[in-house]
Motif scaffolding. Sequence first.
Motif, PDB file in Angstrom:
ATOM      1  N   GLY A 207      22.147 -33.521 149.929  1.00  0.00           N
ATOM      2  CA  GLY A 207      23.252 -33.360 149.102  1.00  0.00           C
ATOM      3  C   GLY A 207      24.286 -34.271 149.139  1.00  0.00           C
TER       4      GLY A 207
ATOM      5  N   ALA B 188      26.284 -29.377 149.288  1.00  0.00           N
ATOM      6  CA  ALA B 188      25.018 -28.528 149.454  1.00  0.00           C
ATOM      7  C   ALA B 188      23.741 -28.989 148.673  1.00  0.00           C
ATOM      8  CB  ALA B 188      25.349 -26.988 149.206  1.00  0.00           C
TER       9      ALA B 188
ATOM     10  N   TYR C  27      19.802 -27.369 147.665  1.00  0.00           N
ATOM     11  CA  TYR C  27      19.279 -26.254 147.252  1.00  0.00           C
ATOM     12  C   TYR C  27      17.738 -26.045 147.233  1.00  0.00           C
ATOM     13  CZ  TYR C  27      23.900 -25.437 145.845  1.00  0.00           C
ATOM     14  OH  TYR C  27      25.413 -25.137 145.920  1.00  0.00           O
TER      15      TYR C  27
END
Length: 124
Positions: free
Chosen positions: A50, A103, A105
């Motif tokens: 991230g 973040a 993913y």
Amino acid sequence: QVQLVESGGGSVQAGGSLRLSCAASGYTYIKAAWFRQAPGKEREWIGCIGGSGKTRYTDSVKGRFTISVDNAKNILYLQMSSLTPEDTAMYYCAAGSRGLYDACYTGPVYYDYWGQGTQVTTSS
């Protein structure tokens, strides 16, 4: 125009190491991921990084693979060690900016840019 150019794939014996690189042009790394796809299998998420540098990995590579970004060179890396034949696949880098900054993913939809793929083959 954004381009991600991968390099570093090859053939190694079990227990060996490789480092894959993914050089970006037209894009500054915010978040990125590595995926792989073996023949006859679905694409698999390996791990991601991230905006703050926090990383996540799938269980099968934890402790063996490390993702990093050289921000000065704008290159994404995947350091792989203790390779097994099960790691044999085409490896793809992916990058983008969707979602929360810190973040990263597992889903491909979060990544807008993809490399061309580099083959990793591990023999027993």
